[in-house]
Design a protein around this motif. Structure first.
Motif, PDB file in Angstrom:
ATOM      1  N   MET A   1      29.102  34.287  34.208  1.00 15.12           N
ATOM      2  CA  MET A   1      28.431  34.744  35.396  1.00 15.12           C
ATOM      3  C   MET A   1      27.925  36.179  35.238  1.00 15.12           C
ATOM      4  SD  MET A   1      28.019  32.539  37.513  1.00 15.12           S
ATOM      5  CE  MET A   1      28.388  30.870  37.694  1.00 15.12           C
ATOM      6  N   LEU A   2      28.556  36.952  34.389  1.00 13.88           N
ATOM      7  CA  LEU A   2      28.078  38.313  34.171  1.00 13.88           C
ATOM      8  C   LEU A   2      26.685  38.334  33.561  1.00 13.88           C
ATOM      9  CD1 LEU A   2      31.260  40.220  32.951  1.00 13.88           C
ATOM     10  CD2 LEU A   2      30.001  40.567  35.066  1.00 13.88           C
ATOM     11  N   LYS A   3      26.345  37.311  32.785  1.00  9.01           N
ATOM     12  CA  LYS A   3      25.003  37.239  32.210  1.00  9.01           C
ATOM     13  C   LYS A   3      23.961  37.142  33.318  1.00  9.01           C
ATOM     14  CE  LYS A   3      24.359  37.563  27.856  1.00  9.01           C
ATOM     15  NZ  LYS A   3      23.923  38.868  27.395  1.00  9.01           N
ATOM     16  N   PHE A   4      24.218  36.301  34.330  1.00 11.10           N
ATOM     17  CA  PHE A   4      23.294  36.183  35.447  1.00 11.10           C
ATOM     18  C   PHE A   4      23.141  37.525  36.156  1.00 11.10           C
ATOM     19  CE2 PHE A   4      24.679  31.647  35.314  1.00 11.10           C
ATOM     20  CZ  PHE A   4      23.452  31.119  34.989  1.00 11.10           C
ATOM     21  N   TYR A   5      24.261  38.191  36.366  1.00 11.23           N
ATOM     22  CA  TYR A   5      24.243  39.496  37.020  1.00 11.23           C
ATOM     23  C   TYR A   5      23.403  40.485  36.219  1.00 11.23           C
ATOM     24  CZ  TYR A   5      25.725  44.076  38.634  1.00 11.23           C
ATOM     25  OH  TYR A   5      25.735  45.362  39.091  1.00 11.23           O
ATOM     26  N   SER A   6      23.634  40.528  34.907  1.00 15.49           N
ATOM     27  CA  SER A   6      22.926  41.509  34.082  1.00 15.49           C
ATOM     28  C   SER A   6      21.425  41.222  34.034  1.00 15.49           C
ATOM     29  CB  SER A   6      23.514  41.565  32.673  1.00 15.49           C
ATOM     30  OG  SER A   6      23.346  40.338  31.991  1.00 15.49           O
ATOM     31  N   TYR A   7      21.042  39.949  33.933  1.00 18.17           N
ATOM     32  CA  TYR A   7      19.624  39.603  33.936  1.00 18.17           C
ATOM     33  C   TYR A   7      18.986  39.957  35.282  1.00 18.17           C
ATOM     34  CZ  TYR A   7      20.120  37.023  29.559  1.00 18.17           C
ATOM     35  OH  TYR A   7      20.351  36.669  28.256  1.00 18.17           O
ATOM     36  N   TYR A   8      19.703  39.710  36.366  1.00 13.42           N
ATOM     37  CA  TYR A   8      19.194  40.044  37.699  1.00 13.42           C
ATOM     38  C   TYR A   8      18.955  41.545  37.829  1.00 13.42           C
ATOM     39  CZ  TYR A   8      19.046  40.965  42.671  1.00 13.42           C
ATOM     40  OH  TYR A   8      18.675  41.419  43.905  1.00 13.42           O
ATOM     41  N   LYS A   9      19.946  42.333  37.427  1.00 17.00           N
ATOM     42  CA  LYS A   9      19.810  43.793  37.517  1.00 17.00           C
ATOM     43  C   LYS A   9      18.662  44.286  36.648  1.00 17.00           C
ATOM     44  CE  LYS A   9      22.518  46.338  39.343  1.00 17.00           C
ATOM     45  NZ  LYS A   9      22.554  46.983  40.646  1.00 17.00           N
ATOM     46  N   GLN A  10      18.552  43.749  35.445  1.00 16.52           N
ATOM     47  CA  GLN A  10      17.490  44.165  34.528  1.00 16.52           C
ATOM     48  C   GLN A  10      16.119  43.790  35.096  1.00 16.52           C
ATOM     49  OE1 GLN A  10      18.486  45.794  31.810  1.00 16.52           O
ATOM     50  NE2 GLN A  10      16.768  45.840  30.433  1.00 16.52           N
ATOM     51  N   ALA A  11      16.029  42.598  35.685  1.00 17.08           N
ATOM     52  CA  ALA A  11      14.752  42.128  36.234  1.00 17.08           C
ATOM     53  C   ALA A  11      14.346  42.918  37.467  1.00 17.08           C
ATOM     54  CB  ALA A  11      14.835  40.639  36.568  1.00 17.08           C
ATOM     55  N   THR A  12      15.295  43.343  38.271  1.00 19.01           N
ATOM     56  CA  THR A  12      14.957  44.029  39.515  1.00 19.01           C
ATOM     57  C   THR A  12      14.906  45.541  39.376  1.00 19.01           C
ATOM     58  OG1 THR A  12      17.272  43.978  40.217  1.00 19.01           O
ATOM     59  CG2 THR A  12      15.842  42.192  40.992  1.00 19.01           C
ATOM     60  N   LEU A  13      15.767  46.124  38.539  1.00 22.64           N
ATOM     61  CA  LEU A  13      15.847  47.582  38.434  1.00 22.64           C
ATOM     62  C   LEU A  13      15.436  48.137  37.079  1.00 22.64           C
ATOM     63  CD1 LEU A  13      19.255  48.102  40.265  1.00 22.64           C
ATOM     64  CD2 LEU A  13      16.962  48.380  41.207  1.00 22.64           C
ATOM     65  N   GLY A  14      15.329  47.267  36.080  1.00 24.85           N
ATOM     66  CA  GLY A  14      15.013  47.730  34.737  1.00 24.85           C
ATOM     67  C   GLY A  14      16.277  48.090  33.974  1.00 24.85           C
ATOM     68  N   PRO A  15      16.134  48.793  32.851  1.00 24.96           N
ATOM     69  CA  PRO A  15      17.298  49.139  32.024  1.00 24.96           C
ATOM     70  C   PRO A  15      18.345  49.952  32.789  1.00 24.96           C
ATOM     71  CG  PRO A  15      15.277  49.533  30.811  1.00 24.96           C
ATOM     72  CD  PRO A  15      14.879  49.212  32.222  1.00 24.96           C
ATOM     73  N   MET A  41      15.352  45.651  27.257  1.00 28.43           N
ATOM     74  CA  MET A  41      14.669  44.390  27.552  1.00 28.43           C
ATOM     75  C   MET A  41      13.755  44.608  28.755  1.00 28.43           C
ATOM     76  SD  MET A  41      16.310  40.750  28.809  1.00 28.43           S
ATOM     77  CE  MET A  41      16.928  40.188  27.245  1.00 28.43           C
ATOM     78  N   SER A  42      12.549  44.086  28.692  1.00 24.13           N
ATOM     79  CA  SER A  42      11.608  44.263  29.801  1.00 24.13           C
ATOM     80  C   SER A  42      12.067  43.464  31.022  1.00 24.13           C
ATOM     81  CB  SER A  42      10.204  43.815  29.395  1.00 24.13           C
ATOM     82  OG  SER A  42      10.134  42.406  29.326  1.00 24.13           O
ATOM     83  N   GLN A  43      11.552  43.860  32.161  1.00 18.82           N
ATOM     84  CA  GLN A  43      11.909  43.160  33.392  1.00 18.82           C
ATOM     85  C   GLN A  43      11.407  41.720  33.373  1.00 18.82           C
ATOM     86  OE1 GLN A  43      10.469  46.588  35.937  1.00 18.82           O
ATOM     87  NE2 GLN A  43      12.271  45.992  37.105  1.00 18.82           N
ATOM     88  N   GLU A  44      10.258  41.500  32.761  1.00 22.53           N
ATOM     89  CA  GLU A  44       9.713  40.139  32.675  1.00 22.53           C
ATOM     90  C   GLU A  44      10.575  39.255  31.772  1.00 22.53           C
ATOM     91  OE1 GLU A  44       7.861  42.942  32.190  1.00 22.53           O
ATOM     92  OE2 GLU A  44       6.844  42.896  34.125  1.00 22.53           O
ATOM     93  N   GLU A  45      11.014  39.809  30.638  1.00 25.83           N
ATOM     94  CA  GLU A  45      11.899  39.058  29.741  1.00 25.83           C
ATOM     95  C   GLU A  45      13.207  38.712  30.434  1.00 25.83           C
ATOM     96  OE1 GLU A  45      11.648  40.259  25.201  1.00 25.83           O
ATOM     97  OE2 GLU A  45      11.693  42.039  26.500  1.00 25.83           O
ATOM     98  N   ALA A  46      13.749  39.668  31.181  1.00 22.87           N
ATOM     99  CA  ALA A  46      15.010  39.439  31.885  1.00 22.87           C
ATOM    100  C   ALA A  46      14.855  38.350  32.938  1.00 22.87           C
ATOM    101  CB  ALA A  46      15.497  40.736  32.529  1.00 22.87           C
ATOM    102  N   MET A  47      13.717  38.363  33.636  1.00 22.01           N
ATOM    103  CA  MET A  47      13.475  37.339  34.645  1.00 22.01           C
ATOM    104  C   MET A  47      13.389  35.958  33.996  1.00 22.01           C
ATOM    105  SD  MET A  47      10.501  37.255  37.584  1.00 22.01           S
ATOM    106  CE  MET A  47      10.651  39.014  37.755  1.00 22.01           C
ATOM    107  N   GLY A  48      12.687  35.874  32.866  1.00 20.08           N
ATOM    108  CA  GLY A  48      12.592  34.609  32.145  1.00 20.08           C
ATOM    109  C   GLY A  48      13.936  34.138  31.632  1.00 20.08           C
TER     110      GLY A  48
END
Length: 70
Positions: A1-15, A41-48
């Motif tokens: 579940m931490l992976k989902f959290y980290s991708y969400y944060k990266q996608a919404t706030l960036g690094p 990782m870019s926000q677009e990559e994190a969202m994908g």
């Protein structure tokens, strides 16, 4: 579940650009570590990556629910 959290944060706030939580916040440290691991990782990559992992998670969840041994 931490992976989902980290991708969400990266996608919404960036690094990750905040200081690591202290010793008395183990949950915050785990979340920070997961987010920080994504580096630049870019926000677009994190969202994908979030959506791809979400699909894989749902497929596995469905598989185990239909093939459970009771």
């Amino acid at each position: 579940m931490l992976k989902f959290y980290s991708y969400y944060k990266q996608a919404t706030l960036g690094p990750c650009n905040i200081p690591r939580p202290g010793f008395w916040d183990p949950v915050g440290k785990a979340k920070w570590d997961a987010w920080n691991e994504l580096g630049d990782m870019s926000q677009e990559e994190a969202m994908g990556a979030y959506h791809l992992n979400k699909q894989n998670y749902n497929i596995k969840k469905e598989y185990f629910q239909t093939n459970a041994c009771y």
